[in-house]
Design an enzyme around this catalytic site. Structure first.
Site, mmCIF file in Angstrom:
data_model
loop_
_atom_site.group_PDB
_atom_site.id
_atom_site.type_symbol
_atom_site.label_atom_id
_atom_site.label_comp_id
_atom_site.label_asym_id
_atom_site.label_seq_id
_atom_site.Cartn_x
_atom_site.Cartn_y
_atom_site.Cartn_z
ATOM 1 N N CYS A 1 15.076 -50.662 14.544
ATOM 2 C CA CYS A 1 14.414 -49.551 13.857
ATOM 3 C C CYS A 1 13.946 -49.893 12.441
ATOM 4 O O CYS A 1 14.323 -50.899 11.858
ATOM 5 C CB CYS A 1 15.260 -48.296 13.932
ATOM 6 S SG CYS A 1 15.525 -47.825 15.667
ATOM 7 N N ASP A 2 13.140 -48.988 11.916
ATOM 8 C CA ASP A 2 12.129 -49.302 10.912
ATOM 9 C C ASP A 2 12.624 -49.990 9.643
ATOM 10 O O ASP A 2 12.105 -51.031 9.254
ATOM 11 C CB ASP A 2 11.389 -48.020 10.516
ATOM 12 C CG ASP A 2 10.566 -47.451 11.649
ATOM 13 O OD1 ASP A 2 10.877 -47.757 12.808
ATOM 14 O OD2 ASP A 2 9.629 -46.698 11.388
ATOM 15 N N LYS A 3 13.584 -49.411 8.931
ATOM 16 C CA LYS A 3 13.981 -49.972 7.642
ATOM 17 C C LYS A 3 15.202 -50.858 7.749
ATOM 18 O O LYS A 3 15.492 -51.630 6.841
ATOM 19 C CB LYS A 3 14.267 -48.841 6.628
ATOM 20 C CG LYS A 3 13.152 -47.829 6.499
ATOM 21 C CD LYS A 3 11.800 -48.476 6.268
ATOM 22 C CE LYS A 3 10.661 -47.505 6.445
ATOM 23 N NZ LYS A 3 10.563 -46.877 7.757
ATOM 24 N N GLU B 1 6.359 -41.235 5.393
ATOM 25 C CA GLU B 1 5.374 -41.498 6.440
ATOM 26 C C GLU B 1 4.683 -40.201 6.840
ATOM 27 O O GLU B 1 5.291 -39.135 6.839
ATOM 28 C CB GLU B 1 6.054 -42.109 7.676
ATOM 29 C CG GLU B 1 6.520 -43.527 7.455
ATOM 30 C CD GLU B 1 7.115 -44.141 8.702
ATOM 31 O OE1 GLU B 1 7.247 -45.375 8.721
ATOM 32 O OE2 GLU B 1 7.456 -43.401 9.646
ATOM 33 N N SER C 1 3.491 -43.984 9.719
ATOM 34 C CA SER C 1 4.300 -44.557 10.780
ATOM 35 C C SER C 1 3.473 -45.593 11.523
ATOM 36 O O SER C 1 2.239 -45.501 11.601
ATOM 37 C CB SER C 1 4.726 -43.455 11.752
ATOM 38 O OG SER C 1 5.191 -43.995 12.955
#
Length: 552
Positions: free
Chosen positions: A119-121, A442, A468
């Site tokens: 996942c993103d971060k 985002e 995003s």
């Protein structure tokens, strides 16, 4: 070994006593200590299965003669945090993750790290920690979610966001929205498109920090467990050979990552995270590199949200290794770069092959002749901004229209929901930058709602926040300098004409210089108010989005 500082000698008897209280034997304590950072939690679908992956990693470490020592990290689910206060905490969590790993690794004298992430971060936060600490390290992803299926068509999280837009526009019923909601995310893993999480997991392969397959093996496949076990064994080989992240994270490695990113049409968030990882490794990654490499590297994978394919399709077609093999055919990959396998990228990709020429197209038959991302500059963004040009419809690559100005995402979404945005408009959402928001939220909800309403064909959206990886359309983010820092985006007024020319990499505010100076003299600094000591500390230290939003 670094762990000798905590376990060797007469004066370390108390330390060993504490370790024995944790159940470790003398012969285990004598092994190299491998910290295993586990980002498991019970709210992020990309993380709910990470206990399983972590156990496989630990089994590999133990079998290869190391002592695996597990510890946790935090994580924010960007989808669940979207479109409310929660998103202000997402990007700042990246630095917390990096710092927390440093605290654990240095506080306990670990010899090496395996970073179990998704996942993103969380992925870039862990990669930054690896680069900063420079201990032998491997990044292991939990793997992508499978796409859902509805009526014989693949669906994913972005489908849900866009169906909300259709519902607002009267193009879908409540029952149809619920049907999509129930089908889009069928199980664990990072969301199924080439959104930020999957882009960054692919970047770990391209950089050489992850094993081949790290970016694309689905979360639910047994092959993902086998890869995790192999990572556990591989970290012990790195310890033995003293191969460290900064031996791998060279300038050429980052050029490889940018090339793969552009070929895949990855998330615009890579323009935040790759510079931040480079910074942690002691390097400076100028974002103009994306434009320079983009003139040579074509966009050869048409992935959701801009295309029809999902990560499971890329996996089936040969994965990141096959993409790199194809790029290497024209000398677009530095094959001599080192990797955590102990072999070079060229050696790793030697056996790779493309198994589907539509998912990974030949270089002479790309989806687009230039790479998936572009950096724009001009009077509205003197320091630059970023767009996923591969996900922009042809009719919106060049656009001029009147500004519709909003000082927060909530204001903009209310106008969209109220059907107050007109064809041809250019939405400007400002004071959402790293300092102004703070946290650089985002804007997936506005972009996906517009797309669901069919207005991605007629409306552009510009922000000093970000998007995003699931966003599509003429969505231009990271405008720098941001509004809170006095950038030109703070001076835009309702009705000003804004010109966007993505092929020529320009973005202009069509207001004469004298008028802008008059506006600047009257401008008063503003930041969105927040009731958070953490976020207020963050906004004082964070840099521009064009510098990776790292902390000074």
């Amino acid at each position: 070994m670094k762990s000798d500082n905590a376990k060797k000698g007469l004066e370390r008897a108390p330390h060993r006593s504490l370790l024995k209280a944790a159940g470790y034997t003398d012969w285990e304590i004598d092994r190299p200590w491998v910290g295993v950072a586990n980002a498991f939690n019970q709210i992020i679908p990309g993380h709910v299965h990470l206990r399983r992956i972590t156990e496989a990693v630990k089994a590999g470490i133990y079998a290869a003669g190391g002592l695996p020592i597990e510890f946790p990290t935090i994580g924010v689910c960007d989808g669940i945090a979207m479109n409310h206060e929660g998103m202000k905490f997402s990007l700042p969590s990246r630095e917390l993750i990096m710092d927390s790993i440093e605290v654990m690794a240095r506080g306990h004298a670990f010899d090496a790290l395996v970073l179990v992430t998704n996942c993103d971060k969380i992925i870039p936060g862990m990669a930054m920690a690896a680069a900063k600490l420079n201990l032998p390290s491997i990044v292991v992803s939990g793997g992508p979610m499978l796409a859902g299926n509805l009526g014989g068509k693949d669906v994913d999280l972005n489908t849900v966001f866009e169906t909300v837009g259709k519902r607002i526009a009267g193009k879908a019923s409540d029952e149809e929205l619920l049907e999509v909601e129930n089908a889009a995310c069928p199980g664990c893993g990072s969301c199924a498109g080439m959104f930020t999480a999957n882009t960054m997991n692919c970047m770990m392969e391209a950089l050489g920090l992850g094993l081949p397959g790290n970016g694309t093996i689905p979360a639910v496949y047994a092959e993902r467990d086998r890869l995790a076990k192999d990572a556990g064994r591989a970290i012990m080989a790195l310890v033995e050979k003293n191969i460290r992240p900064r031996d791998i994270l060279t300038r050429e490695a980052f050029e490889n990552a940018v090339a793969v990113d552009l070929a895949l049409g990855g998330s615009t968030n890579t323009t935040l995270h790759l510079p931040a990882i480079a910074w942690a490794a002691g390097l400076d990654l100028d974002l103009q590199l994306f434009n320079e490499i983009g003139t040579k590297v074509p966009h050869i994978c048409s992935m959701s949200p801009g295309g029809a394919h999902h990560i499971q399709d890329l996996y089936r077609a040969g994965g990141v290794q096959a993409v790199m093999k194809r790029l290497a055919e024209k000398g677009l990959i530095h094959e001599d770069c080192g990797t955590v396998t102990g072999a070079s990228q060229g050696q790793n990709i030697a056996k790779a092959r493309v198994k589907d020429d539509e998912v990974i197209r030949p270089l002479d038959r790309p989806y687009h002749a230039t790479g998936g991302l572009a950096i724009l500059k001009g009077s509205l963004a003197p320091d630059g901004c970023v767009v996923k040009q591969a996900a922009v419809l042809p009719e919106m690559l060049v656009h001029t229209g009147p500004a519709r100005v909003f000082n927060s995402e909530e204001e903009a979404f209310a106008a969209i929901q109220g059907m107050k945005i007109l064809d041809g408009d250019v939405l400007v959402i400002r004071y959402e930058g790293p300092k102004g928001g703070p946290g650089m939220r985002e804007m997936l909800t506005p972009t996906s709602t517009l797309a669901g309403m069919g207005m991605d064909r007629t409306v552009a959206l510009i922000t000093d926040g970000r998007f995003s990886g699931a966003s599509r359309g003429a969505s231009i983010g990271h405008v720098s300098p941001e509004a809170a820092a006095g950038g030109p985006i703070a001076l835009v007024r309702e009705g000003d004409q804004i010109s966007i020319d993505i092929p020529n990499k320009t973005i202009e505010l069509l207001v004469d210089a004298a008028e802008l100076e008059r506006r600047r003299a009257a401008w008063k600094p503003y930041m969105q108010p927040v009731d958070s000591l953490f976020l207020n500390r963050y906004r004082r230290a964070v840099t521009s989005g064009m510098k990776g939003a790292v902390l000074e």
